[in-house]
Design an enzyme around this catalytic site. Structure first.
Site, PDB file in Angstrom:
ATOM      1  N   ASP A 267       0.961  -1.271  -0.052  1.00 39.47           N
ATOM      2  CA  ASP A 267      -0.338   0.115   0.143  1.00 39.47           C
ATOM      3  C   ASP A 267       1.164   1.348  -0.007  1.00 39.47           C
ATOM      4  OD1 ASP A 267      -2.083   1.572  -0.135  1.00 39.47           O
ATOM      5  OD2 ASP A 267      -3.400   0.863   1.533  1.00 39.47           O
TER       6      ASP A 267
HETATM    7  C1  BGC Z   1      -5.443   3.357   0.703  1.00 36.18           C
HETATM    8  C2  BGC Z   1      -4.911   2.072  -0.835  1.00 36.18           C
HETATM    9  C3  BGC Z   1      -5.043   2.777  -2.195  1.00 36.18           C
HETATM   10  C4  BGC Z   1      -4.132   3.699  -2.241  1.00 36.18           C
HETATM   11  C5  BGC Z   1      -3.802   4.024  -3.794  1.00 36.18           C
HETATM   12  C6  BGC Z   1      -3.784   4.214   0.077  1.00 36.18           C
HETATM   13  O1  BGC Z   1      -3.857   5.178   0.996  1.00 36.18           O
HETATM   14  O2  BGC Z   1      -4.751   2.390   1.585  1.00 36.18           O
HETATM   15  O3  BGC Z   1      -6.499   1.845  -0.534  1.00 36.18           O
HETATM   16  O4  BGC Z   1      -5.724   1.748  -3.322  1.00 36.18           O
HETATM   17  O5  BGC Z   1      -3.746   4.801  -1.156  1.00 36.18           O
HETATM   18  O6  BGC Z   1      -4.052   5.055  -3.718  1.00 36.18           O
END
Ligand code: BGC
Length: 720
Positions: A267
């Site tokens: 993530d």
């Molecule tokens: C979130 C994810 C997301 C990623 C990309 C993160 O902060 O937890 O769910 O896919 O950002 O935008």
């Protein structure tokens, strides 16, 4: 491209080129993102060279046929081996046609429509040049304080798994190489991100491995069984170790036990976050741990590009680990057909034709209709078009109906509640006043709302949370409707007119107070682009509410977490002995949620009768059948979601009071009766024992059938 050619390509790549494939950067790093092709600013911030950007494997957040084509073209011009970029984006519940938020989709119990919504999202994204979506999010959730519960389909592992499968099917279709209307899915957030302590985002997760396997892992596994191409690591810890550095979770369970061969992405920043978590001393150690855990792509931090080379040259990391990761990324690019057609399905002409098309909007409206949950109705709904309506509240004219995870959606495309109602009644029948803002109320606003309402037969009050108040980083400790709106409700109540409250929110709210003051309540969640149209259909009875909650609504935040599949305890509260102090209860609030899992009303009524169980003993070879007759006893057609729960009365490990094992959605005309039948097999009775063995126990079981997790009829049977 043949696998052999991919392997040859891998061999041709320099160490740097390989490492750079593992990097994911946001759009603004790339040439082609702006007219000027200026990229120095962001590069300096990250401390990376232009070379890294030229060889980067994937892009986060780019969409639009023109932009993605420009980026790809600029990239391929300078990339030595002509390895195309992979475009990934958060397409969570729709691209431009925004569907209800996943928690709302959950309430539809409609797997086909859920799949269809993902298919449409994929199609709109694909023509815009997106190759991978960071969805589905399948984290099981029990704590409505956590802002991200709106991204989940709820508190039940079985239902979440069914939705996980449906979304993956919808996004990916059957043939990603040739079918350019679909995109790859990335299941997230592996694992157990949905259980942060205190409902505070990114907080510690603590649970036994047995619980992890029983409740949290099944939905990720279901997505992978359906062929989901990618997995995203979660921010939290799992048994003390964050997934981005957790070899047991990411290698032993995910890859070995489950046989997952696809790409794992961290993530956002999660590799570097191994440092503040306290499991890596510096970026170097974070890189070692993450690569060893099998994290292939590092999203938005640069531990890999800064340190993997020296780690390999110093003999601290094997190059084979790097090769494995690079190959997985190349394989995904190949599967998407990017080596042959780096622009894939992107097309400006198709964007115009496909995006927000009438047919897409139609599905969004249907799904929104089925996602709303009627929580209360004192014969007020449906309204008729002769009634004079005062539409009041901060959401009456608001386009903020898409929820916090709808980057690509535009408020201007949203049908507001006012617009929806305008299509149903003549001008003089609809009076509108805002009454309050989401968080504040001015005396003039209130007075205007009161004056407006005085002239109406019924008050329709559109209340809720702004989308900013849920989603990522949107945890709340107080989950009531904001004070300003409660004031509005209480003041309008003084007029003694019927009040229909429509709620817009991303989580189960604490509604005590609101429930008593409203004559009808429609939970609309964030219903998406067609929200207002769907709500108007429901308000006027052109559609009949059929949604049912998939996450319990607590009586108050003090009960949280409160969920239907809980344990009995050794001292259960009994209604027959309400004053007994020494039982598991609160002395100031009830134990039960205000609205339980599976609950939702309709404009018609359903009668359950002729409950029948085919046999009182069940064995591995002899499943049994439970049957019930459901009759529509009201005057209009409706849909009922018939639910089947099971309880293992004595397990080696304590078993939940109820576990959803099956459901059926039946459409019934007025007066029509249907027989609904469920088969129960031994397989459905298995669970993780103390030693993590997954098996069933012989003995007594209870099976329950009913319209929700609380109003059920019970039978017993014995497993032999
Ligand atoms: C979130 C994810 C997301 C990623 C990309 C993160 O902060 O937890 O769910 O896919 O950002 O935008």
């Amino acid at each position: 491209m043949e696998q052999k050619a991919l392997l040859n390509l891998l061999k041709e790549m320099t160490l740097d080129e390989k490492i750079d494939q593992l990097q994911q950067l946001a759009t603004h790093f790339f040439k082609g993102a702006s007219e000027e092709g200026e990229i120095t600013g962001p590069i300096t911030e990250m401390g990376i060279t232009e070379d890294v950007v030229l060889n980067t494997g994937s892009v986060l957040g780019a969409s639009g046929a023109t932009l993605t084509r420009n980026l790809q073209e600029a990239h391929l011009k300078e990339n030595r081996l002509g390895i195309p970029l992979l475009f990934m984006a958060d397409v969570i519940h729709g691209f431009k046609t925004i569907f209800p938020v996943p928690l709302a989709i959950g309430s539809s119990w409609d797997l086909e429509l859920a799949e269809k919504s993902a298919e449409i999202a994929a199609k709109e994204s694909a023509v815009s040049g997106v190759h991978v979506t960071f969805a589905p999010m399948v984290d099981l959730v029990r704590d409505p304080r956590w802002g991200r519960v709106m991204e989940s389909t709820g508190e039940d592992p079985y239902l979440n798994s069914e939705y996980a499968r449906a979304f993956v099917r919808g996004f990916q279709g059957n043939d990603l190489t040739n079918d350019k209307n679909h995109i790859a899915a990335c299941v997230k957030h592996f694992a157990a991100y949905g259980a942060p302590e205190g409902g505070r985002d990114y907080n510690t997760v603590n649970m036994s491995e047995r619980q992890l396997r029983e409740l949290y892992l099944p939905s990720y596994k279901a997505a992978l069984d359906e062929g989901c191409e990618m997995v995203m690591t979660a921010f939290n810890t799992v048994d003390g170790i964050p997934p981005s550095g957790n070899e047991y979770l990411m290698r032993d369970i995910l890859r070995q036990e489950w046989g997952f061969n696809g790409v794992v992405i961290s993530d956002w920043g999660a590799v570097k976050e191994l440092i503040p978590h306290g499991v890596a001393q510096d970026e170097k150690e974070a890189a070692i741990k993450a690569l060893r855990a099998g994290v292939d792509i590092e999203m938005m931090t640069t531990c890999y590009v800064h340190h993997v080379k020296s780690l390999i040259l110093e003999g601290k990391l094997e190059e084979s680990l790097l090769d494995e990761s690079v190959l997985r990324i190349l394989e995904l690019k190949n599967k998407l057909g990017l080596f042959e057609d780096p622009y894939r399905g992107s097309s400006e002409a198709l964007e115009k034709e496909v995006i927000l098309s009438e047919s897409h909007r139609k599905v969004a409206r249907e799904l929104a209709t089925k996602s709303c949950v009627l929580l209360k109705n004192e014969n007020i709904l449906p309204l008729n078009s002769n009634q004079k309506i005062a539409l009041i509240g901060p959401f009456a004219q608001s386009g903020d109906l898409m929820g916090p995870w709808s980057w690509h959606g535009a408020k201007e495309d949203v049908i507001t509640v006012e617009m929806g109602i305008q299509n149903k009644v003549t001008e003089e029948k609809l009076l509108v006043a805002k009454g309050s803002d989401v968080l504040t109320i001015a005396e003039e606003q209130l007075q205007q709302a009161v004056e407006t309402s005085k002239h109406a037969d019924v008050i329709v009050l559109a209340l809720g949370e702004s989308s900013y108040m849920s989603g990522e980083g949107g945890s709340r400790a107080d989950i009531r409707i904001p004070e300003a709106q409660l004031t509005l409700l209480n003041e309008l109540k003084q007029l003694n007119k019927p009040i229909v409250t429509i709620l817009f929110n991303g989580r189960p709210l604490d509604l005590h107070g609101v429930v008593e003051q409203s004559n009808a309540i429609l939970e609309a969640w964030y219903p998406g682009t067609e929200g207002g149209a769907a709500i108007a259909d429901l308000l006027f009875g052109d559609a009949n509410p059929s949604g049912k909650l998939t996450m319990s609504f607590p009586y108050s935040v003090g009960q949280v977490p409160v969920y239907y599949n809980c344990y009995n305890t050794g001292r259960p509260f009994s209604k027959d002995d309400p004053d007994n102090r020494y039982v598991s209860k609160y002395i100031d609030i009830p134990n039960e949620p205000i609205f339980p899992f599976g609950f939702g009303l309709s404009y018609t009524t359903f009668e359950y009768s002729k409950h029948y169980i085919s046999n009182n003993t069940l064995s591995a070879d002899n499943p049994i059948t439970v049957t019930v007759q459901v009759r529509n006893t009201g005057a209009r057609a409706g849909e009922e979601i018939v639910q089947l729960y099971i309880r293992d009365i004595t397990g080696e490990v304590v078993r939940p009071l109820k576990e959803l094992k099956a459901f059926q959605k039946v459409a019934l005309e007025a007066n029509q009766t249907k027989t609904v039948s469920f088969t129960i097999t031994e397989e459905q009775l298995r669970y993780y024992h103390r030693n993590l063995e997954f098996k069933s126990d012989n003995g007594l079981f209870e099976v329950y059938v009913g319209p929700n997790s609380s109003d059920v009829v019970a039978f017993t049977f014995t497993l032999v």
